[in-house]
Write an enzyme that holds these catalytic residues in place. Sequence first.
Site, PDB file in Angstrom:
ATOM      1  CD  GLU A 131      79.384  21.649  41.854  1.00  0.00           C
ATOM      2  OE1 GLU A 131      79.196  22.146  43.153  1.00  0.00           O
ATOM      3  OE2 GLU A 131      80.645  21.167  41.779  1.00  0.00           O
ATOM      4  CE  LYS A 207      87.945  19.016  34.084  1.00  0.00           C
ATOM      5  NZ  LYS A 207      87.616  17.794  33.063  1.00  0.00           N
TER       6      LYS A 207
HETATM    7  N1  HSE Z   1      87.475  17.468  28.131  1.00  0.00           N
HETATM    8  C1  HSE Z   1      86.805  17.375  29.249  1.00  0.00           C
HETATM    9  C2  HSE Z   1      87.144  15.896  29.697  1.00  0.00           C
HETATM   10  C3  HSE Z   1      85.658  17.955  29.418  1.00  0.00           C
HETATM   11  O1  HSE Z   1      87.140  15.109  28.960  1.00  0.00           O
HETATM   12  O2  HSE Z   1      86.705  15.790  31.094  1.00  0.00           O
HETATM   13  C4  HSE Z   1      84.959  18.101  30.588  1.00  0.00           C
HETATM   14  O3  HSE Z   1      85.549  19.057  31.516  1.00  0.00           O
END
Ligand code: HSE
Length: 429
Positions: A131, A207
């Site tokens: 998650e 993502k």
């Molecule tokens: N480097 C990522 C960001 C960390 O700035 O969203 C969280 O996934």
Amino acid sequence: MEKRLQIGILGLGVVGTGVVEILAKERQKIKQRTGVELVITKALIREAEDKSGLATAHGLKLVYDVKEITEDDEIDVVVEVMGKIHPAKEFVTAALSENKHVVTANKDLLAQHGTELFQIAEKHHVSLYYEASVAGGIPILRTLANSFIADEITEVLGIINGTTNYMLTQMVENGMAYEDALKRAQELGFAESDPTNDVDGIDAAYKTVILTRFAYGTDIALEDFVVRGIRGIEIADIELAKAIGYEVKLIGMTKKVGDGVFAEVAPALVPVHHPLAAIRNEFNGVFVRSTGIGQSMYFGPGAGSLPTATSVVTDLAVIAENQADNKPAPQFIQYKAEKQFADPKAVSSRYFIAMKTIDDAQLWREIEQAAVDLGVSYEDIENTMAADGKRRIVWLTEELNEVQKHQFVSAVSKIEETKITQIMKVMEE
Ligand code: HSE
């Protein structure tokens, strides 16, 4: 008899430390809700690290060889919060193969090697939950997997990189320079160990791969879609966008067009009244369009120790719940769809196109002719001499499909002394 799950944690960095602390704080509540006590017994660290204070405070045994965790029969769950692909992949594979559930926050790993790891988890009848890998503290994956079961998702788009959103906010609101904003995001612990992944859109792309999996049951690869970050973004473009009613945001999107998927990570113009426009600093927002609910949005911190660690501990609590119910380890998401891409001619958008050329009317005419030849209609929203002596031309186009857009970009790149300095989708309300 009282149930107890023993946990081994790989990594005691920013997120790992948060996991130890949150679990200690919430242990009683999780036990009351699930009847299962979660206890971290061992932590893997590097020899050079000194974590003795944390270990003593929480009764952890510090180990330096992963086998002390993956081959410990007493350990039921392994939490991987080391990041990066290697050696995390080998460690997670070893843990799953030893029939241990795994919880991880590692989006690089799950985006690139998810399919292989899910097969190992399934074969060994254990769960693999992640998650925390998308939008840190926002429980978006379980929401997509569980709460949209009676709905059809058609588009997921969002601000899913805290570092770049922090940078854009600071550059626009406080006039901070790009490099200073990045340095500050690193100091605040939002940025990846290699911040190239943040500023070039790669983190958001990982993502987006995971969101596509949860939205449509399809696995796509990074090579399957356009990924552009905010490196080299010009304040002039951000200010012009603002003047005409838009905020520039780095948007990760994945949508269904016909039976195919279209994904992209790139800066985009978000209308000021759109809820995503209001998301500032390291916060994330994920906007979902679906046929049943219509529009919904999920907002929260996308990075940082406590929000990310809280999502990890929630995964642990779900494993405890499954254990209490004697459920055969459920997988996070069931796969169903074959990979199929949208027809590029069916994907269209309006665009903000900024170009630079020399002060030569013949060259402007060539740009205009390329537009006429390709059926590109536009409004000229800026035509000025830039400080570098070049002419800056900015258009807001009518809807272009992907093919037209690529053809236009290619035609302009062939015009001498002329280049497109920025091209951004204009999102609709
Ligand atoms: N480097 C990522 C960001 C960390 O700035 O969203 C969280 O996934």
